[in-house]
Scaffold this active site. Structure first.
Site, PDB file in Angstrom:
ATOM      1  N   SER A 219      25.186 -39.403   9.092  1.00  0.00           N
ATOM      2  CA  SER A 219      25.197 -38.016   9.553  1.00  0.00           C
ATOM      3  C   SER A 219      26.642 -37.571   9.724  1.00  0.00           C
ATOM      4  O   SER A 219      27.468 -38.302  10.259  1.00  0.00           O
ATOM      5  CB  SER A 219      24.420 -37.879  10.868  1.00  0.00           C
ATOM      6  OG  SER A 219      24.916 -38.767  11.855  1.00  0.00           O
ATOM      7  N   MET A 220      26.937 -36.343   9.256  1.00  0.00           N
ATOM      8  CA  MET A 220      28.316 -35.872   9.229  1.00  0.00           C
ATOM      9  C   MET A 220      28.479 -34.500   9.867  1.00  0.00           C
ATOM     10  O   MET A 220      29.404 -33.748   9.536  1.00  0.00           O
ATOM     11  CB  MET A 220      28.811 -35.848   7.778  1.00  0.00           C
ATOM     12  CG  MET A 220      28.750 -37.205   7.100  1.00  0.00           C
ATOM     13  SD  MET A 220      29.369 -37.201   5.387  1.00  0.00           S
ATOM     14  CE  MET A 220      28.081 -36.247   4.572  1.00  0.00           C
ATOM     15  N   GLY A 221      27.581 -34.108  10.775  1.00  0.00           N
ATOM     16  CA  GLY A 221      27.705 -32.848  11.475  1.00  0.00           C
ATOM     17  C   GLY A 221      27.684 -31.660  10.536  1.00  0.00           C
ATOM     18  O   GLY A 221      26.812 -31.538   9.674  1.00  0.00           O
ATOM     19  N   GLY A 224      27.192 -32.063   6.716  1.00  0.00           N
ATOM     20  CA  GLY A 224      25.925 -32.443   6.120  1.00  0.00           C
ATOM     21  C   GLY A 224      25.596 -33.900   6.376  1.00  0.00           C
ATOM     22  O   GLY A 224      25.966 -34.469   7.404  1.00  0.00           O
ATOM     23  N   GLY A 250      21.850 -36.957  16.348  1.00  0.00           N
ATOM     24  CA  GLY A 250      21.623 -38.169  15.566  1.00  0.00           C
ATOM     25  C   GLY A 250      20.297 -38.816  15.891  1.00  0.00           C
ATOM     26  O   GLY A 250      19.611 -39.361  15.006  1.00  0.00           O
ATOM     27  N   ASP A 251      19.894 -38.768  17.161  1.00  0.00           N
ATOM     28  CA  ASP A 251      18.604 -39.326  17.568  1.00  0.00           C
ATOM     29  C   ASP A 251      17.457 -38.526  16.957  1.00  0.00           C
ATOM     30  O   ASP A 251      16.453 -39.085  16.506  1.00  0.00           O
ATOM     31  CB  ASP A 251      18.487 -39.322  19.091  1.00  0.00           C
ATOM     32  CG  ASP A 251      19.659 -40.010  19.759  1.00  0.00           C
ATOM     33  OD1 ASP A 251      20.194 -40.971  19.175  1.00  0.00           O
ATOM     34  OD2 ASP A 251      20.064 -39.578  20.855  1.00  0.00           O
TER      35      ASP A 251
END
Length: 307
Positions: A219-221, A224, A250-251
């Protein structure tokens, strides 16, 4: 049934300020408290998405009743091994000036070897009736290095998801988890490198596959997310939404991934679900679970392309 493991639960106290100024008096504009810890966040989101889920873990006995009451309000079946002390409190400071969320997280209370053995026995018992086990989040003091690896190995043939960082992630790869889901910063920290390009991020994900992971999602905020598996990698641009809090995104992604995987039994299809769930949760204040209707609306907007 999926089982989310939360060995270090918390109460997340989120406060909002106009501008956070270190070393000065900061006036709080609003405050809320949610039950937290990554495993609990995963379970709460998964339940909102209609997944049959439960949560197990360890919790300080002095505030265990408060934690159990919060879990009941969320409608999540749960079982916690009592340990000494209280459930930790984490402070999240949201600044209205757009500088993001500052987190002040307590370490939690120490777990003894006897209590850890009790938890391992509980996890093995619940794994026998679970389709997937999810191991995520910080560990309480007293856990030996490699405990996530040992827990995954103790689950037998039950597929396991690992969302950890640093040595716990690296050691856990040897247990061949179904999925690992670091964010970009965690991936850089774990591998000790700076990842400036999509190709570098892809290659880093491939490295985790080579080390034992069966699938990897990074995950890259606002950049994307990236999925790697079976020697291929795919990129999903971030869905455009109003960001109120990134805590728990992220969860939520893990929960969305599991919903998609249970429905399709194919991780690439599940990737779209994870991206949609992450986007839906950043629109919520504090660490509240997402709204299912918003998740399904955003799911239609997720686009995936091979890289």
């Amino acid at each position: 049934m999926i089982t989310a493991v939360c060995m270090n639960p918390s109460f997340d106290r989120t406060v909002e300020v106009d501008v956070l100024v270190p070393g000065e008096v900061n006036r709080i504009r609003s405050v809320r408290e949610d039950v937290g810890g990554k495993g609990i966040n995963v379970a709460a989101t998964a339940r909102r998405l209609g997944v049959d889920v439960q949560c197990i873990g360890c919790a300080g006995e002095e505030s265990l009743q408060k934690l159990q009451s919060a879990m009941k309000r969320l409608g999540i079946p749960h079982a916690f091994v009592p340990v000494n002390g209280e459930v930790r409190t984490n402070m999240k400071v949201f600044s209205r000036d757009g500088s993001g969320v500052t987190e002040l997280n307590e370490p939690g209370t120490e777990i003894s070897r006897e209590q850890l053995d009790q938890f391992i026995a509980l996890a093995q018992k619940e794994a026998a009736q679970s389709e997937i086990m999810i191991f995520t989040g910080s560990l309480p003091p007293g856990c030996p290095q490699g405990i996530y690896r040992d827990l995954i190995n103790a689950m037998g043939d039950v597929p396991c998801v690992l969302d950890a960082v640093g040595e716990e992630l690296l050691l856990g790869l040897s247990a061949h988890p179904l999925l690992v889901k670091p964010n970009l910063h965690e991936l850089e920290t774990t591998l000790g490198v700076e990842l400036r390009t999509m190709r570098a991020i892809r290659d880093a994900a491939f490295k985790l596959l080579d080390m034992g992971a069966r699938n990897v999602v990074v995950s890259m905020g606002s950049m994307g997310a990236l999925f790697a598996g079976d020697g291929k990698a795919y990129f999903a641009p971030a869905v455009k939404v109003e960001v109120k809090s990134t805590v728990g995104a992220g969860d939520a992604m893990v929960a969305g991934l599991m919903k998609g995987y249970l429905e399709h039994r194919q991780m690439l299809k599940a990737f779209r679900y994870g991206v949609a769930a992450g986007a839906a949760t950043v629109q919520m204040e504090g660490t509240q679970p997402i709204e299912a209707e918003e998740f399904f609306r955003l799911l239609e907007q997720v686009r995936v392309q091979e890289v």
